[in-house]
Design a protein around this motif. Sequence first.
Motif, PDB file in Angstrom:
ATOM      1  N   SER A  34       0.820  -1.067  -0.054  1.00 32.59           N
ATOM      2  CA  SER A  34       0.060   0.033   0.046  1.00 32.59           C
ATOM      3  C   SER A  34       0.882   1.349  -0.122  1.00 32.59           C
ATOM      4  N   LEU A  35       1.881   1.323   0.824  1.00 32.96           N
ATOM      5  CA  LEU A  35       2.830   2.414   0.943  1.00 32.96           C
ATOM      6  C   LEU A  35       3.666   2.496  -0.472  1.00 32.96           C
ATOM      7  N   TYR A  36       3.785   1.428  -1.043  1.00 34.01           N
ATOM      8  CA  TYR A  36       4.787   1.529  -2.208  1.00 34.01           C
ATOM      9  C   TYR A  36       3.815   2.043  -3.266  1.00 34.01           C
ATOM     10  N   ILE A  37       2.647   1.985  -3.456  1.00 34.70           N
ATOM     11  CA  ILE A  37       1.599   2.586  -4.386  1.00 34.70           C
ATOM     12  C   ILE A  37       1.798   4.181  -4.246  1.00 34.70           C
ATOM     13  N   HIS A  38       1.667   4.679  -3.177  1.00 30.68           N
ATOM     14  CA  HIS A  38       1.867   6.100  -2.696  1.00 30.68           C
ATOM     15  C   HIS A  38       3.209   6.458  -3.205  1.00 30.68           C
ATOM     16  N   LEU A  39       4.399   5.652  -2.991  1.00 34.19           N
ATOM     17  CA  LEU A  39       5.667   6.012  -3.355  1.00 34.19           C
ATOM     18  C   LEU A  39       5.841   6.189  -5.109  1.00 34.19           C
ATOM     19  N   ALA A  64      12.575   0.620  -6.237  1.00 32.42           N
ATOM     20  CA  ALA A  64      13.191  -0.693  -6.636  1.00 32.42           C
ATOM     21  C   ALA A  64      13.339  -1.620  -5.230  1.00 32.42           C
ATOM     22  N   LYS A  65      13.817  -0.869  -4.196  1.00 35.36           N
ATOM     23  CA  LYS A  65      14.081  -1.814  -2.913  1.00 35.36           C
ATOM     24  C   LYS A  65      12.733  -2.218  -2.560  1.00 35.36           C
ATOM     25  N   ALA A  66      11.636  -1.263  -2.612  1.00 36.85           N
ATOM     26  CA  ALA A  66      10.456  -1.498  -1.970  1.00 36.85           C
ATOM     27  C   ALA A  66       9.933  -2.887  -2.835  1.00 36.85           C
ATOM     28  N   PHE A  67      10.136  -3.058  -4.117  1.00 39.73           N
ATOM     29  CA  PHE A  67       9.506  -4.064  -4.968  1.00 39.73           C
ATOM     30  C   PHE A  67      10.124  -5.176  -4.485  1.00 39.73           C
ATOM     31  N   LYS A 320       2.971  -0.809 -14.976  1.00 36.88           N
ATOM     32  CA  LYS A 320       1.579  -0.935 -15.576  1.00 36.88           C
ATOM     33  C   LYS A 320       0.826  -1.618 -14.646  1.00 36.88           C
ATOM     34  N   LYS A 321       1.434  -2.541 -13.754  1.00 37.07           N
ATOM     35  CA  LYS A 321       0.751  -3.127 -12.754  1.00 37.07           C
ATOM     36  C   LYS A 321       0.202  -2.455 -11.399  1.00 37.07           C
ATOM     37  N   HIS A 322       1.345  -1.332 -11.144  1.00 37.70           N
ATOM     38  CA  HIS A 322       1.062  -0.514 -10.165  1.00 37.70           C
ATOM     39  C   HIS A 322       0.372   0.980 -10.559  1.00 37.70           C
ATOM     40  N   ALA A 323      -0.064   1.271 -11.781  1.00 41.52           N
ATOM     41  CA  ALA A 323      -0.562   2.410 -12.177  1.00 41.52           C
ATOM     42  C   ALA A 323      -1.736   2.773 -11.320  1.00 41.52           C
ATOM     43  N   VAL A 324      -2.032   3.801 -11.109  1.00 45.33           N
ATOM     44  CA  VAL A 324      -3.139   4.441 -10.404  1.00 45.33           C
ATOM     45  C   VAL A 324      -4.231   4.693 -11.550  1.00 45.33           C
ATOM     46  N   ILE A 325      -5.371   3.952 -11.606  1.00 50.25           N
ATOM     47  CA  ILE A 325      -6.286   4.279 -12.652  1.00 50.25           C
ATOM     48  C   ILE A 325      -7.332   5.410 -12.094  1.00 50.25           C
TER      49      ILE A 325
END
Length: 325
Positions: A34-39, A64-67, A320-325
Amino acid sequence: MREVAFIKQNKEKWLNFEKAIFGKTLKNPDELASLYIHLVNDLSYAQTYYPKSKTIIYLNNLAAKAFQKIYKTKREDTNRVVHFWKNEVPLIVYQYRRYVLYSFIIFFSFVAIGALSAAFDDSFVRLILGDYYVNMTLENIEKGDPVAVYKKGSNWGSAFGITLNNLYVGIKCFIFGVFGGLGTGLVMLYNGIMLGSFQYFFYQEGVLWESVRGIWIHGSMEIFAIVIEGAAGLILGASILFPKTYSRMTSFKIGVKDGVKILISTFPFTIAAGILEGYVTRFSNVMPNWLSVGIILTTLSIISYYYLIYPFILNKKLKKKHAVI
């Protein structure tokens, strides 16, 4: 929004996220995701409005480290080895892609210097390769087999000895990066000049094609691996010289960790090159051209795809996977 305000607004969130990544304060991968999406959103914003800012480098490194951490701690029962080769290494290579570019430029600049030096100085090849090797190769050329040197010794003995030597060169290329990258540069200098003068020597003797179709059967992976190992050494050196927002010790630890992973990733290619040199290269003079060229193109394509193409494909897929729509 001005960049200073953007940083001030998000600084505390980024620092907390950094502690979660490097301090292991978060164990829940869902919370981390969840935090990664904000980042990723912050990174996209910075890339849009502050394209030349160092903030992008900082956020990209964190992302990159978060992923890597998310997929490492994911509850799905994923094979660790598969994850390492399929996701971890390619993403690290993408993160440090400019160092891969620097390594290619540096190495092949030295190759060019070696070739030009051999072209303008008749004694240069003997200085680099030694009188014994040059005289032996000249005798082999007269016998109609320029790369006969690869037929010496047993198959397994040659493959084993060559592989150990190539692994040693790669490890040295990385470890010497601790001297601010200069040690890595010296290893690439020696190997690049030797390669350039070596190939020019065959060109001068009128057997360049015969040497290429033989040497590069194993050389495609062997030389490419050295360049990637050089990139790992440059990463190690840069982690000491340019710690960015980290303390120098933290930056060094990150550089060592990422560099070692890149170094280890080259080992299978180095081993494959040693096997090819011990078992296949010795038959290059009796192979049809299509077979030797096919082997060269296949090996070069495999290692090029893994280090130069796949990291970009994986990174694009991630975005693309984590893009916010």
